[in-house]
Design an enzyme around this catalytic site. Sequence first.
Site, mmCIF file in Angstrom:
data_model
loop_
_atom_site.group_PDB
_atom_site.id
_atom_site.type_symbol
_atom_site.label_atom_id
_atom_site.label_comp_id
_atom_site.label_asym_id
_atom_site.label_seq_id
_atom_site.Cartn_x
_atom_site.Cartn_y
_atom_site.Cartn_z
ATOM 1 N N THR A 253 0.639 -1.253 0.077
ATOM 2 C CA THR A 253 -0.139 -0.183 -0.533
ATOM 3 C C THR A 253 0.812 1.458 0.494
ATOM 4 O O THR A 253 0.250 2.173 -1.273
ATOM 5 C CB THR A 253 -0.883 0.361 1.218
ATOM 6 O OG1 THR A 253 -0.323 0.003 1.968
ATOM 7 C CG2 THR A 253 -2.080 -1.009 1.496
ATOM 8 N N CYS B 8 -6.311 1.644 9.750
ATOM 9 C CA CYS B 8 -4.814 0.829 9.844
ATOM 10 C C CYS B 8 -4.239 1.487 11.218
ATOM 11 O O CYS B 8 -4.233 2.666 11.207
ATOM 12 C CB CYS B 8 -4.401 1.905 8.675
ATOM 13 S SG CYS B 8 -2.357 1.764 7.797
ATOM 14 N N PHE C 46 -7.098 5.770 4.815
ATOM 15 C CA PHE C 46 -6.979 4.401 5.626
ATOM 16 C C PHE C 46 -8.021 3.502 6.287
ATOM 17 O O PHE C 46 -7.812 3.352 7.194
ATOM 18 C CB PHE C 46 -5.793 4.794 7.198
ATOM 19 C CG PHE C 46 -4.580 5.340 6.120
ATOM 20 C CD1 PHE C 46 -3.401 4.896 6.401
ATOM 21 C CD2 PHE C 46 -4.175 7.112 5.751
ATOM 22 C CE1 PHE C 46 -2.374 4.901 5.878
ATOM 23 C CE2 PHE C 46 -3.033 7.024 5.383
ATOM 24 C CZ PHE C 46 -2.142 6.696 5.643
#
Length: 463
Positions: free
Chosen positions: A273, A409, A402
Amino acid sequence: TRPIPHPPRRVPLLGDILGMDRSAPSQRTLWQHQRLGPIYQRVIVGTKLTFVTGSELVEEINDEKRFRKHVGRPLEKLRTIVADGLFTAFHHEPNWSKAHNILMPGFTREAMRGYHQTMLETTRELIVRWDEHATAEFVDVPAEMSKLTLEMIGRAGFGYSFDSFGRAHGGQEDPFVGAMLRALRHAEQTAIPIPFRGLFAGKAERQNDADIAYVAGVVDEVIAERRASPDETRRPDLLDLMLDSADPETGERLDEVNIRNQVLTFLVAGHETSANALAFALHFLAQNPEIAARARAEVESLWPGTDRPEVSFEQVAKLRYVRRVVDESMRLWPTAPGYFREAVADTTIGDGYGFAENDWAFVLVLGLHRDPVWGPDVETFDPDRFLPENVRARPGHVYKPFGTGLRACIGRQFALHEMVLALALLVHRYDLEPEPGYELRVKEQLTLKPEGLRLRVRRRVSP
Ligand code: MNH
């Protein structure tokens, strides 16, 4: 309740199977939303797939009292590799909160301070290599960023180097990387059902079993090595936290198998990512020289006239414009294109779209980031959308690269620090030249990535 819109052509028995795109499901879903509105549903052989992208609906779906993370099919497939690791754990699995509590201290601002030097040195190694080889040729940007971020999480998190910039493997990647990436691709490919695949899959399955075993073996070695030679003087990294600390709530420690799952989770969730987000950012800088010039002016003001800047931890937080470039790159191309949510109990959203308990929806962040609240020119790359006054003028839930809530995250600060630092050092050192005629194509493999992106990097600062 009222019916959720669906694509116009329903096939008897099979349902909404027309217009699927296995190679680019998120971009296809974005296109469907543009035709069908902020929520739509495909029913395929009785299975409901619901997609949501509108700002108001997402606000409701992000409400932690009514919805929670859903481990959707692609994540479930990853469980063959990482089982109940943080990213793929079901909400009811006890190892989630245990590992979350144990690992949180590894993601505080103080912890970032501890990783900073490692991130800086790793980026410098990339630069040394680019200086030697890159100026004459085009650089394969996603591949190079992938090496960079894998090294950063490996070294900062676990004291392990894949030797991505060395020559130990005769220029080849570490076999761990190959095995891990093959296993990931295998999990992704089987995430989308293809009839009769199983009949031809014997060889691929055996390779996959071997890959997973190999990867698990390497991680076990890393853990064993650390156990054999603990270092009390070093700052504790993620591995130390997992080996030496207990969950303050239960007093329990993580077991050996779960630690291995977490290490793999971080290597997987923590590298592609960020790598792809950096690649998109470099693409946009190469395409927009005036934006690159502003980024460069900012880094030059911090490190005037020096070839090898001593970047302090605090300086990274001062790179406000570089940060806006990163934010805007992730707005247009959020490398995690969306997340799954499930209803905690029977409920409705909007004006009457019904969800039974455990019904799920995929929030297409790719679409949310193009919601009308972003203005008329959503496809334009404009970092100034993230000027503080512009951020304040928008609702908070329309920018979610996120994810959201309890299961958002855990690596967000880690990712932002590494990306801003790396991008700053790269624009400080190189002019970025696009390949003539390159047009952005976005490849989907769980994450989004700029396919075939190559740039020429010309050194700016003379030694
Ligand atoms: Mn990360 C969860 C995006 C970098 C480790 N990450 C998530 C989720 C999104 C996400 C979205 C929520 C998924 C869901 O709801 O199902 N992560 C990103 C992006 C970047 C990123 C866009 C970089 C850019 N992530 C990182 C890094 C690490 C990391 C770096 C580790 C160092 N992420 C995780 C973990 C989770 C996660 C672990 C699962 C957290 C949890 O469920 O408790």
